[in-house]
Scaffold this motif. Sequence first.
Motif, mmCIF file in Angstrom:
data_model
loop_
_atom_site.group_PDB
_atom_site.id
_atom_site.type_symbol
_atom_site.label_atom_id
_atom_site.label_comp_id
_atom_site.label_asym_id
_atom_site.label_seq_id
_atom_site.Cartn_x
_atom_site.Cartn_y
_atom_site.Cartn_z
ATOM 1 N N ALA A 2 0.408 -1.233 -5.540
ATOM 2 C CA ALA A 2 0.534 0.177 -5.189
ATOM 3 C C ALA A 2 -0.750 0.955 -5.466
ATOM 4 C CB ALA A 2 1.689 0.808 -5.963
ATOM 5 N N TYR A 25 -2.062 6.861 -2.623
ATOM 6 C CA TYR A 25 -1.765 5.565 -2.007
ATOM 7 C C TYR A 25 -0.285 5.333 -1.709
ATOM 8 C CZ TYR A 25 -6.514 4.721 -3.619
ATOM 9 O OH TYR A 25 -7.865 4.814 -3.852
ATOM 10 N N GLU A 26 0.599 6.039 -2.410
ATOM 11 C CA GLU A 26 2.047 5.905 -2.196
ATOM 12 C C GLU A 26 2.652 7.310 -2.204
ATOM 13 O OE1 GLU A 26 3.861 3.322 -1.464
ATOM 14 O OE2 GLU A 26 2.350 1.739 -1.711
ATOM 15 N N LEU A 65 -1.012 7.530 -7.258
ATOM 16 C CA LEU A 65 0.208 7.311 -6.481
ATOM 17 C C LEU A 65 0.300 8.303 -5.321
ATOM 18 C CD1 LEU A 65 2.858 6.600 -9.270
ATOM 19 C CD2 LEU A 65 2.001 4.983 -7.568
ATOM 20 N N MET A 98 6.481 7.835 -2.671
ATOM 21 C CA MET A 98 6.902 7.607 -4.050
ATOM 22 C C MET A 98 6.522 8.786 -4.933
ATOM 23 S SD MET A 98 5.892 4.488 -6.654
ATOM 24 C CE MET A 98 6.332 3.252 -5.419
ATOM 25 N N LYS A 143 9.916 2.606 -2.715
ATOM 26 C CA LYS A 143 9.505 1.248 -2.371
ATOM 27 C C LYS A 143 9.467 0.403 -3.635
ATOM 28 C CE LYS A 143 5.873 0.922 0.232
ATOM 29 N NZ LYS A 143 4.443 0.874 0.647
#
Length: 359
Positions: A253, A214-215, A211, A218, A246
Motif C-alpha cells: 500500500a 497511494y490509497e 495512505l 482507504m 482493500k
Amino acid sequence: MLHTVVMAGGSGTRFWPQSRTAMPKQLLKLVGEETMIQETVTRCRPLSEADQTWIATNATLAPEIQRQLPQLNPEHILVEPGPRNTAPCIGLAAIHLLQQDPDATMLVVSSDHVIRPASGFQQTVRHAVNLIDSDPETLVLIGVPPNAPATGYGYIQTGAQICPEAGPGMKVAAFKEKPDLETAQQYLDSGEYLWNCGIFVWKAQTLLQALKKYESEMHAALNRIASSIGTPEYETVLAEEFASMKSISIDYAVLEHSRESLAVIPAEFEWDDVGNWSTLQKYFPTDENGNTVVGLHCGIETSDCIIRTTDDHLVATFGVSHCLIVHTPDATLIAPRDDEAAIKDLVNALKEQGYERYL
C-alpha cells in the motif's frame, strides 16, 4: 512522543494443537517465561509507557489480551471488525493515537516475534526516532542482518548512508521477495541485504498522508472512522468502513511507492519470527539423541524428535525418529518433523471433518 502499536491478530496455525483460534501463539508461553505478547510489551516498555501502548487485534482475542495485559488502557485494545491485512490495521491505530497525541511517532511491531537482547532492540528504535526527528517525513524500516541464506523472508537491499550525524540509517535500494536458496546465498554474501522483519517507525501523520496519496479510498474511510471516535456511532461506523477497505499489506500500500522517503536501520538484535515447532530447538536444550523435549518424556530408541507436552502428562516413545509430537489436554499431534507446513493442511482437514471444536 513515541507510541507502540502491537499487531496481534494472527492465528498461528502452524503451532496447532497448542495454538487455537481463541489462544494463538502470541498468547502462549512458547519460548519464555511470559507469553509472546507480554514479552513484546515488556520489551517496548522503556520506549513507550502503558499510556502510549496500543494493541490491534480481533474480537475473539481481545478479552484474553486484556487479561494478560491489565496495565493497558482497555480503550487502547483496538478491535478490528475483520481481517484486512496490515495497511488498514496500522491506519486504524494511527487515527486513534493521533486523537491522543497529534504529533505521535509510531513504533509498529508484531506480537509473536522473539527479539534478543531487548537493549539492542531499544537502541535500534532510538536510532530510528532520531532519524525521524531530523526528517519527520521519513518512513523507517528496521532490517535484520541475515546470518543464513533464509528463503522464508523478504529482503531489503540497502543503499547509501543517509546522514552519519543522524545515526546508522541507509536508503532503501530495493525490496526483494522471498528468494530461492541460491539467490538467498548471494544476498548473504554481498552484505547489502537485510531481512524485512516487519518493524516500522514513522510519524502517524506521515503514514496517513502516504495512505492519502497511494490509497485514497482507504484514507477517506479512516477519516470517517476518526470522526466517530468517542461517539456512540463508533462501532457502527468502524464495522461499515473497515469492511469496505482493500485488504492489502502496508508494504504494497505504501512502502513500495515511497522509495524516496524510506530509510532502513540495521537491527542491533537477533530476531526470529517463530514460524514453526522446529524453532524450539533454538531455545531449549537437545539431548544426546538429538531430541528437543519440553515437558515429561521417557524414550527408548528415540532420536531427532521435537516433543512438547506438560509437566503433568508423560509422553513415552519407543523406536521413533524425526517426529513431531505435541500433546495438549484435548488433542495430540504426531507428524514427521520435516513437513511442518502440512499442519495447515491438517487444520483444514479438521474443519472439513467437523472437528472445529479442537481448533
